[in-house]
Design a protein around this motif. Structure first.
Motif, PDB file in Angstrom:
ATOM      1  N   HIS A  96       0.697  -1.193  -0.084  1.00  0.00           N
ATOM      2  CA  HIS A  96       0.177   0.134   0.168  1.00  0.00           C
ATOM      3  C   HIS A  96       0.810   1.383  -0.136  1.00  0.00           C
ATOM      4  O   HIS A  96       0.526   2.278  -0.565  1.00  0.00           O
ATOM      5  CB  HIS A  96      -0.979  -0.044   1.189  1.00  0.00           C
ATOM      6  CG  HIS A  96      -2.191  -0.955   1.208  1.00  0.00           C
ATOM      7  ND1 HIS A  96      -3.150  -0.396   0.539  1.00  0.00           N
ATOM      8  CD2 HIS A  96      -2.400  -2.078   1.067  1.00  0.00           C
ATOM      9  CE1 HIS A  96      -4.301  -1.145   0.337  1.00  0.00           C
ATOM     10  NE2 HIS A  96      -3.820  -2.433   0.728  1.00  0.00           N
TER      11      HIS A  96
ATOM     12  N   ALA B 212       2.138   1.501  -3.575  1.00  0.00           N
ATOM     13  CA  ALA B 212       1.057   2.058  -4.321  1.00  0.00           C
ATOM     14  C   ALA B 212       0.464   3.520  -4.009  1.00  0.00           C
ATOM     15  O   ALA B 212       0.249   4.144  -5.168  1.00  0.00           O
ATOM     16  CB  ALA B 212      -0.412   1.126  -4.134  1.00  0.00           C
TER      17      ALA B 212
ATOM     18  N   ARG C 263       3.031   0.577  -9.270  1.00  0.00           N
ATOM     19  CA  ARG C 263       2.144  -0.653  -9.517  1.00  0.00           C
ATOM     20  C   ARG C 263       2.850  -1.835  -8.717  1.00  0.00           C
ATOM     21  O   ARG C 263       3.571  -2.398  -9.177  1.00  0.00           O
ATOM     22  CB  ARG C 263       1.940  -0.919 -11.127  1.00  0.00           C
ATOM     23  CG  ARG C 263       1.243   0.261 -11.773  1.00  0.00           C
ATOM     24  CD  ARG C 263       1.586   0.277 -13.413  1.00  0.00           C
ATOM     25  NE  ARG C 263       2.928   0.064 -13.736  1.00  0.00           N
ATOM     26  CZ  ARG C 263       3.130  -0.037 -15.117  1.00  0.00           C
ATOM     27  NH1 ARG C 263       2.043  -0.311 -16.165  1.00  0.00           N
ATOM     28  NH2 ARG C 263       4.343  -0.348 -15.398  1.00  0.00           N
TER      29      ARG C 263
ATOM     30  N   PRO D 173      -3.172  -2.420  -4.217  1.00  0.00           N
ATOM     31  CA  PRO D 173      -2.388  -3.372  -4.937  1.00  0.00           C
ATOM     32  C   PRO D 173      -3.250  -4.667  -5.099  1.00  0.00           C
ATOM     33  O   PRO D 173      -4.186  -4.930  -4.503  1.00  0.00           O
ATOM     34  CB  PRO D 173      -1.072  -3.554  -3.968  1.00  0.00           C
ATOM     35  CG  PRO D 173      -1.717  -3.180  -2.572  1.00  0.00           C
ATOM     36  CD  PRO D 173      -2.500  -2.445  -2.906  1.00  0.00           C
TER      37      PRO D 173
END
Length: 568
Positions: A390, A393, A398, A429
């Motif tokens: 997280h 992200a 990605r 994710p």
């Protein structure tokens, strides 16, 4: 699917002793550390023992006692043993049998006397305490005991007086016979023609002495009878029997302290015994030596919140921040220093810049890959890996999460500790878990020895991600030849106090033999009193093997930061 597999099973045979045996020395410091580390356990056990003692005291029937006070008047007030004699008379089988017959009790005299306590207060005052199941029974027993005791004592005193009187009367009769004999002799001598004045004088004197003795004995008979009657009539009850619970507070304190000591001692003994006999590793230095790689992060245990506790935690955190005068973002995830340190430590193994194909096994042009193998606490490793995903992200990277665990720690939705709210809005994710046995499924990378890749959605979406984070676990059936098809390096996630030296050595050897990189390990549950280094013996320099200069700088900064977390 055929091929070598990784299985760690307990063997029945004797282990082969090779190399230098590890020292089995436990110092007093280690024992003190074990007690300090588990203080919540033995303190809780001590409190539990006190509560169990109080619960046992409340559950068991508590005897009620009735106490009465007697004024004991002895026939001879100067007799120092009179009170002891009265106490002995009270605790006789004859008195107990009378009480049993009077109250129709189903007890033996010995059992009844065991509940009676006679306490001399002074030379003439005595308290009598009788225990019974309830107040009414206690008062009835005390009253009956006192009544029968006083009757029995009066009988004994009168029997003693009667015995004295009988003895005195026999003596008086004997003396009276002598007086009569002397009187007859005196009359015979006085009626004779020749009077022996000397003999008559002797007879007169002797008869007068005997008469005096008879008079004294007659007075003694009267005194004995009067003393016995006075002792019987003057002895009476000063205080009527009153029921009470003997020593309720004192007994509660003693029972609570006894329970606390017993249970606390058992807890402390168990902790010390385990510290003396345990083969589990806890110190950073020992774990680094067993794995052969540095321990980059060593932090306390990662506390995993329950699902039902998350709304409560968010609410209390928001209220605390409002009270501190700070603006509150209700959707902001809770960041703990322990979790942040573990996330930063695992992130150190990622190459910089991400997705550049600069990793050791990035020849296939795919994303940067990193695996975390959980040794014991799979759920905690899943929390760290999800938090790292997280965070990446949120930075625009990605990220793909691959769950190769048998317990589906990552694939299970709403894993504990996963960020929520704003982080989810920035692009959560993706999580993939291969079907069947994930540990035996080959990955899309071409670093494996078998040259096979996974089919389906993983292969199709593999190149769409910059970073792939893979979670594995120490589990029988893991095919190590398949690890390079998923990741190019693996970070062991170790929980202090769980693995043994043999397990970590086996894990390190198997991971190294699979061809993946093993830069360092992260440790959670570390002891705050552990001052050992996280480097294996003979190794120097920065902890870990970052993939770039930027990674080395982050590793050095993290190493300093983690030491602050450990020592505070």
């Amino acid at each position: 699917m055929s091929g070598p597999t990784w299985r760690i099973d307990d063997e029945d045979g004797d282990p082969e002793l090779t190399g230098t045996p590890r020292p089995l020395v436990v110092t007093l410091g280690d024992l003190a550390d074990a007690l300090a580390r588990t203080w919540r356990t033995w303190v809780g056990a001590t409190c539990l023992g006190a509560l169990l003692g109080l619960g046992l005291l409340a559950a068991l029937p508590r005897p009620v006692s009735a106490t009465t006070t007697l004024l004991m008047v002895a026939p001879n007030p100067d007799d120092p043993s009179a009170m002891d004699t009265d106490a002995s008379l009270l605790l006789t089988r004859a008195v107990a049998e009378r009480v049993i017959s009077d109250l129709d009790l189903r007890e033996t005299p010995q059992a009844l006397l065991a509940t009676v306590t006679a306490t001399p207060v002074s030379s003439q005052v005595m308290t009598v305490t009788v225990e019974a199941p309830d107040e009414a029974a206690a008062r009835a027993r005390a009253r009956s005991l006192v009544t029968n005791f006083l009757q029995f004592r009066a009988e004994q005193l009168r029997s003693v007086s009667d015995g004295l009187v009988t003895g005195y009367e026999k003596r008086i009769a004997s003396l009276q016979e002598r007086v009569d004999t002397l009187t007859r002799e005196y009359d015979r001598l006085a009626a004779g023609r020749v009077v022996d004045q000397v003999r008559l004088s002797d007879i007169t004197n002797e008869r007068a002495a005997l008469t005096t003795q008879v008079t004294e004995l007659q007075r003694a008979i009267e005194d004995a009878a009067l003393a016995a009657d006075a002792a019987v009539s003057a002895t009476h009850v000063l205080d009527e029997p009153a029921a009470s619970t003997p020593g309720s507070r004192r007994r509660a304190v003693l029972v609570a302290v006894s329970g606390a000591i017993v249970v606390g001692a058992l807890a402390v003994g168990t902790i010390l015994f385990r510290a003396l006999t345990s083969v589990r590793l806890r110190r950073r230095r020992d774990i680094a030596a067993a794995l052969g790689v540095p321990v980059l992060v060593g932090v306390p245990s990662l506390r995993l919140p329950r699902r039902w506790s998350r709304p409560t935690t968010a609410l209390t955190t928001g209220i605390a921040r409002i009270l501190r005068g700070r603006p509150q973002r209700w959707s902001e995830p809770l960041r703990h220093r322990t979790l942040d340190a573990l996330v930063e430590g695992v992130a150190t193994a990622l190459p910089r810049p991400l997705g550049s194909g600069s990793g050791p096994a990035a020849s296939d042009g795919g994303p940067s890959t990193l695996g975390v193998v959980a040794i014991d606490r799979v759920r905690a490793a899943a929390v760290v890996l999800r938090a790292l995903a997280h965070r990446l992200a949120a930075e625009g990277t990605r990220v793909l999460l691959v769950d190769l665990t048998t317990s589906a720690a990552l694939a299970g939705h709403h894993a504990s500790g996963a960020p929520t709210g704003d982080d989810e809005g920035k692009g959560a994710p993706s999580v993939v878990r291969p079907e069947g046995d994930p540990a035996l499924t080959p990955g899309p990378r071409r670093g494996g020895r078998r040259g096979r890749v996974a089919d389906g959605g993983v292969l199709g979406t593999w190149t769409q991600f910059d970073v792939v984070l893979v979670l594995l676990e120490v589990d029988p059936g893991l095919d190590l030849d398949l690890l390079p098809t998923w990741v190019d390096r693996i970070v062991p996630f170790v929980t202090a106090g769980r693995p043994s030296h043999e397990l970590l050595t086996t894990v390190a050897g198997l991971l190294s033999g699979s061809g993946v990189g093993l830069p360092f390990a992260v440790l959670e549950g570390a002891d705050r009193r552990d001052r050992s280094s996280g480097r294996p013996a003979g190794q120097s320099g920065p902890v870990g093997e970052p993939a770039s200069d930027e990674g080395r700088s982050r590793s050095h900064e993290l190493d300093v930061g983690v030491r602050v977390v450990q020592t505070r």
